[in-house]
Design a protein around this motif. Structure first.
Motif, PDB file in Angstrom:
ATOM      1  N   SER A 197      71.881  50.187  26.026  1.00  0.00           N
ATOM      2  CA  SER A 197      71.131  51.040  25.789  1.00  0.00           C
ATOM      3  C   SER A 197      69.564  50.506  25.130  1.00  0.00           C
ATOM      4  N   ASN A 198      69.777  49.493  24.627  1.00  0.00           N
ATOM      5  CA  ASN A 198      68.364  48.773  24.151  1.00  0.00           C
ATOM      6  C   ASN A 198      67.350  48.208  25.136  1.00  0.00           C
ATOM      7  N   SER A 199      66.215  48.826  25.496  1.00  0.00           N
ATOM      8  CA  SER A 199      65.413  48.424  26.622  1.00  0.00           C
ATOM      9  C   SER A 199      64.804  46.941  26.240  1.00  0.00           C
ATOM     10  N   ALA A 200      64.815  46.711  24.938  1.00  0.00           N
ATOM     11  CA  ALA A 200      64.160  45.265  24.424  1.00  0.00           C
ATOM     12  C   ALA A 200      65.121  44.143  24.820  1.00  0.00           C
ATOM     13  N   PHE A 201      66.331  44.467  25.381  1.00  0.00           N
ATOM     14  CA  PHE A 201      67.185  43.103  25.530  1.00  0.00           C
ATOM     15  C   PHE A 201      66.388  42.416  26.721  1.00  0.00           C
ATOM     16  N   GLN A 202      66.454  41.122  26.776  1.00  0.00           N
ATOM     17  CA  GLN A 202      65.597  40.279  27.443  1.00  0.00           C
ATOM     18  C   GLN A 202      66.609  39.073  28.178  1.00  0.00           C
ATOM     19  N   TYR A 203      67.687  38.623  27.463  1.00  0.00           N
ATOM     20  CA  TYR A 203      68.507  37.628  27.942  1.00  0.00           C
ATOM     21  C   TYR A 203      70.077  38.107  28.006  1.00  0.00           C
ATOM     22  N   TYR A 221      67.445  35.494  32.683  1.00  0.00           N
ATOM     23  CA  TYR A 221      66.229  35.963  31.769  1.00  0.00           C
ATOM     24  C   TYR A 221      65.578  37.113  32.376  1.00  0.00           C
ATOM     25  N   SER A 222      65.563  38.274  31.917  1.00  0.00           N
ATOM     26  CA  SER A 222      64.968  39.610  32.469  1.00  0.00           C
ATOM     27  C   SER A 222      65.548  39.959  33.713  1.00  0.00           C
ATOM     28  N   SER A 223      64.783  40.477  34.412  1.00  0.00           N
ATOM     29  CA  SER A 223      65.211  41.157  35.771  1.00  0.00           C
ATOM     30  C   SER A 223      65.647  40.092  36.729  1.00  0.00           C
ATOM     31  N   GLY A 224      66.194  40.649  37.718  1.00  0.00           N
ATOM     32  CA  GLY A 224      66.516  39.632  39.015  1.00  0.00           C
ATOM     33  C   GLY A 224      67.979  39.301  39.348  1.00  0.00           C
ATOM     34  N   ASN A 225      68.079  38.549  40.334  1.00  0.00           N
ATOM     35  CA  ASN A 225      69.313  37.635  40.472  1.00  0.00           C
ATOM     36  C   ASN A 225      69.394  36.265  40.021  1.00  0.00           C
ATOM     37  N   LYS A 226      70.820  35.803  40.062  1.00  0.00           N
ATOM     38  CA  LYS A 226      70.760  34.281  40.070  1.00  0.00           C
ATOM     39  C   LYS A 226      72.180  34.119  40.454  1.00  0.00           C
ATOM     40  N   PHE A 248      79.658  32.923  42.123  1.00  0.00           N
ATOM     41  CA  PHE A 248      79.153  33.971  41.258  1.00  0.00           C
ATOM     42  C   PHE A 248      77.722  34.299  41.416  1.00  0.00           C
ATOM     43  N   THR A 249      77.541  35.570  41.330  1.00  0.00           N
ATOM     44  CA  THR A 249      76.131  35.978  41.256  1.00  0.00           C
ATOM     45  C   THR A 249      75.837  36.892  40.101  1.00  0.00           C
ATOM     46  N   ALA A 250      74.986  36.790  39.461  1.00  0.00           N
ATOM     47  CA  ALA A 250      74.518  37.902  38.243  1.00  0.00           C
ATOM     48  C   ALA A 250      73.245  38.683  38.583  1.00  0.00           C
ATOM     49  N   GLN A 251      73.052  39.813  38.408  1.00  0.00           N
ATOM     50  CA  GLN A 251      72.145  40.862  38.617  1.00  0.00           C
ATOM     51  C   GLN A 251      71.844  41.583  37.346  1.00  0.00           C
ATOM     52  N   VAL A 252      70.490  41.749  37.280  1.00  0.00           N
ATOM     53  CA  VAL A 252      70.014  42.524  35.948  1.00  0.00           C
ATOM     54  C   VAL A 252      69.215  43.559  36.613  1.00  0.00           C
ATOM     55  N   ASP A 253      69.220  44.651  36.272  1.00  0.00           N
ATOM     56  CA  ASP A 253      68.490  45.829  36.571  1.00  0.00           C
ATOM     57  C   ASP A 253      67.888  46.499  35.243  1.00  0.00           C
ATOM     58  N   LYS A 254      66.795  46.120  34.892  1.00  0.00           N
ATOM     59  CA  LYS A 254      66.369  46.452  33.579  1.00  0.00           C
ATOM     60  C   LYS A 254      65.953  48.080  33.478  1.00  0.00           C
ATOM     61  N   SER A 255      65.334  48.513  34.731  1.00  0.00           N
ATOM     62  CA  SER A 255      65.019  49.909  34.785  1.00  0.00           C
ATOM     63  C   SER A 255      66.340  50.674  34.678  1.00  0.00           C
ATOM     64  N   THR A 266      70.812  39.782  24.378  1.00  0.00           N
ATOM     65  CA  THR A 266      70.065  39.876  23.180  1.00  0.00           C
ATOM     66  C   THR A 266      68.594  39.645  23.553  1.00  0.00           C
ATOM     67  N   SER A 267      67.591  39.678  22.530  1.00  0.00           N
ATOM     68  CA  SER A 267      66.189  39.864  22.775  1.00  0.00           C
ATOM     69  C   SER A 267      65.445  38.972  21.639  1.00  0.00           C
ATOM     70  N   ASP A 268      64.434  38.473  21.770  1.00  0.00           N
ATOM     71  CA  ASP A 268      63.537  37.666  20.782  1.00  0.00           C
ATOM     72  C   ASP A 268      63.539  38.396  19.749  1.00  0.00           C
ATOM     73  N   ARG A 269      63.576  39.529  19.554  1.00  0.00           N
ATOM     74  CA  ARG A 269      63.391  40.408  18.315  1.00  0.00           C
ATOM     75  C   ARG A 269      64.870  40.500  17.715  1.00  0.00           C
TER      76      ARG A 269
END
Lengths: 114, 111
Positions: free
Chosen positions: B26-32, B51-56, B61-68, B92-95
């Motif tokens: 739920s926290n849109s500030a998460f970056q990592y 880190y942030s959006s995208g695939n790795k 193993f493949t990790a995907q992040v969809d921040k939207s 987590t995030s820098d904050r």
């Protein structure tokens, strides 16, 4: 083997008692984190120490306290134990204090309060 | 609404199948964003870090992040019985001053 050592592996005690859990971080790691894991709550952050200083507190009860010693090992003290304190307690370490660093977890201490 | 939601499973799939594990947050500030694997009676170990959006991708193993959508996934290809474990997402995030973990999904790969 993560390089993080936790003792004891198992601890059985009675309500109202006090216990101390010990953690030795990986060689060279300055940060120590304590987590509590239970089936219903998952992995809950308790406290973070970096080079002997407290950096952050999470859901840690007032009955619980921790410290990190000059040799960087850490101890988690749990007092006035209740049945609900039964859980797996993990220690993790990392090189620095940034949260985006890789955490290395120990194998945990299984605490049973009877 | 909890900060991080993860289906506890158990999820049972046959050996060789592609596994998809997911978390919402739920926290849109998460970056990592991280995935940890935890075998029974062991501590979690870091599997993937994004880190942030995208695939790795790393091996099977493949990790995907969809921040939207505030949605992260871990895919395991050619699953093996040795992949049977609990998988925890974490973020987590820098904050932030802590890493938030999901409760974990128990995965069973059937031989």
């Amino acid at each position: 083997d993560s390089g993080v050592t936790q003792t004891p592996k198992h601890l059985i005690t009675a309500t109202g008692q006090r216990v101390t859990l010990r953690c030795s971080p990986r060689s060279g790691d300055l940060s120590v984190y304590w987590y509590q894991q239970s089936l219903d709550q998952g992995l809950q952050f308790l406290i973070h120490y970096y080079n002997g200083e407290e950096r952050a507190k999470g859901n840690i009860l007032e009955r619980f306290s921790a410290q990190q010693f000059p040799d960087l090992h850490s101890e988690l003290n749990l007092s006035s134990l209740e049945l609900g304190d039964s859980a797996l307690y993990f220690c993790a370490s990392s090189v620095g204090q940034a949260l985006n660093e890789k955490l290395f977890f120990g194998s945990g201490t299984q605490l049973s309060v009877l | 609404q909890k900060e991080v939601e993860q289906d506890p499973g158990p999820l049972s799939v046959p050996e060789g199948a592609i596994v998809s594990l997911n978390c919402t947050y739920s926290n849109s500030a998460f970056q990592y964003f991280m995935w940890y694997r935890q075998y029974s009676r062991k501590g979690p170990e870091l599997l993937m870090y994004t880190y942030s959006s995208g695939n790795k991708e790393d091996g099977r193993f493949t990790a995907q992040v969809d921040k939207s959508s505030k949605y992260i996934s871990l895919f395991i290809r050619d699953s093996q019985p040795s992949d049977s474990a609990t998988y925890l997402c974490a973020m987590t995030s820098d904050r932030d001053d802590k890493i938030i973990f999901g409760k974990g999904t128990r995965l069973h790969i059937l031989p």
